[in-house]
Design a protein around this motif. Structure first.
Motif, PDB file in Angstrom:
ATOM      1  N   SER A  22       0.759  -1.239   0.029  1.00  0.00           N
ATOM      2  CA  SER A  22       0.114  -0.108  -0.178  1.00  0.00           C
ATOM      3  C   SER A  22       0.880   1.263   0.042  1.00  0.00           C
ATOM      4  O   SER A  22       0.624   2.109  -0.805  1.00  0.00           O
ATOM      5  N   ALA A  25       2.673   1.118  -3.353  1.00  0.00           N
ATOM      6  CA  ALA A  25       1.415   1.659  -4.492  1.00  0.00           C
ATOM      7  C   ALA A  25       1.250   3.135  -4.550  1.00  0.00           C
ATOM      8  O   ALA A  25       1.169   3.882  -5.663  1.00  0.00           O
ATOM      9  N   ARG A  26       0.909   3.720  -3.449  1.00  0.00           N
ATOM     10  CA  ARG A  26       0.523   4.916  -3.141  1.00  0.00           C
ATOM     11  C   ARG A  26       1.528   5.939  -3.677  1.00  0.00           C
ATOM     12  O   ARG A  26       1.170   7.155  -4.259  1.00  0.00           O
ATOM     13  N   ALA A  29       1.892   5.884  -7.595  1.00  0.00           N
ATOM     14  CA  ALA A  29       0.955   6.617  -8.194  1.00  0.00           C
ATOM     15  C   ALA A  29       1.094   8.080  -8.126  1.00  0.00           C
ATOM     16  O   ALA A  29       0.740   8.481  -9.011  1.00  0.00           O
ATOM     17  N   TYR A  36      -4.826   5.614  -7.327  1.00  0.00           N
ATOM     18  CA  TYR A  36      -4.476   4.442  -6.706  1.00  0.00           C
ATOM     19  C   TYR A  36      -5.626   3.828  -5.829  1.00  0.00           C
ATOM     20  O   TYR A  36      -6.267   4.627  -5.383  1.00  0.00           O
ATOM     21  N   ASP A  38      -6.420   1.053  -3.187  1.00  0.00           N
ATOM     22  CA  ASP A  38      -5.931   0.079  -1.968  1.00  0.00           C
ATOM     23  C   ASP A  38      -7.017  -1.065  -1.957  1.00  0.00           C
ATOM     24  O   ASP A  38      -8.194  -0.774  -1.126  1.00  0.00           O
ATOM     25  N   VAL A 129      -3.078   2.456 -10.394  1.00  0.00           N
ATOM     26  CA  VAL A 129      -2.071   1.463  -9.795  1.00  0.00           C
ATOM     27  C   VAL A 129      -2.966   0.960  -8.557  1.00  0.00           C
ATOM     28  O   VAL A 129      -3.346   1.296  -7.646  1.00  0.00           O
ATOM     29  N   ASP A 131      -3.187  -2.309  -5.501  1.00  0.00           N
ATOM     30  CA  ASP A 131      -2.420  -3.298  -5.045  1.00  0.00           C
ATOM     31  C   ASP A 131      -3.109  -4.511  -4.328  1.00  0.00           C
ATOM     32  O   ASP A 131      -4.308  -3.990  -3.793  1.00  0.00           O
TER      33      ASP A 131
END
Length: 225
Positions: A22, A25-26, A29, A36, A38, A129, A131
């Motif tokens: 997380s 990915a954040r 992005a 993004y 989650d 993005v 995850d």
């Protein structure tokens, strides 16, 4: 990055509990100007709501029914606030009790089917993005970029322990490691969409790497992809 202008770039980042999906990915992005999502927060929202409603986590039918009717919304701001039936549950879904319940909740096919439907709808909105644990293998099997983040159980437990301390949550390192190892077993052995790298995923072992180092590696992969 010409493909970033085509409005359908999909970056799938998967991995086990505590791998830093997380956070990584954040940041990725944000740096690339992508949306993004989650997905773990969505499963945590179902687990939180089941616990708050007094629904037995062992009652698959009841939990699945709950997943079909609750309203889960994730804001598009930097923090990505999570709302469940209008309630801001961003912090509440990170409680230890929810963390221990989420793997069981996520193993129910009916719950996954409902949330995957919502996740795919989000992916249609543009460059994204996303995850989770089955993004590259099941949710977005045609994603242009697939990455599987991993790290040793000890490293993942240490990271979660430090995060908890920062947030004022007092849980022992041994307890966190035990929970992570149990989640690994449940996630990888579930019959429906188990945790595993996609055949075409790039596997990144983040043990010993800083967040900035992992982010840089992923951005390089995206730009070269």
């Amino acid at each position: 990055m010409e493909h970033l202008r085509e409005n359908h770039l999909q970056v799938a980042i998967d991995g086990p509990a505590g791998a830093g999906k997380s956070t990584i990915a954040r940041i990725v992005a944000d740096k690339l100007g992508l949306y993004y999502l989650d997905t773990g927060a969505m499963y945590r929202s179902v687990a939180y709501k089941a616990l708050a409603s007094g629904i037995s986590l062992q009652d698959e039918k009841a939990v699945t029914g709950l997943a079909r009717i609750i309203d889960i919304r994730l804001s598009h701001n930097d923090r990505q606030t999570v709302f469940c039936d209008g309630e801001d549950v961003t912090s509440k879904i990170r409680d230890v009790e929810v963390s221990r319940a989420v793997s069981l909740i996520a193993s129910y096919p009916g719950v996954r089917n409902r949330l995957v439907e919502l996740q795919r709808q989000e992916a249609l909105k543009g460059n994204i993005v996303m995850d989770g644990r089955d993004i590259g293998t099941y949710v977005l099997p045609d994603a242009g970029i697939k990455i599987f983040l991993t790290a040793s159980a000890s490293e993942r437990a240490r990271r979660r322990y430090l995060e908890n301390i920062k947030e004022g949550k007092m849980v022992s390192l041994e307890e966190i490691r035990s929970d992570i190892e149990k989640r690994d077993v449940v996630d990888s052995q579930r019959k429906f969409a188990p945790l595993k790298p996609a055949k075409d995923a790039v596997i990144l072992d983040t043990t010993g790497l800083t967040i900035d180092e992992v982010v840089a590696k992923i951005i390089r992969i995206i730009r070269e992809g």
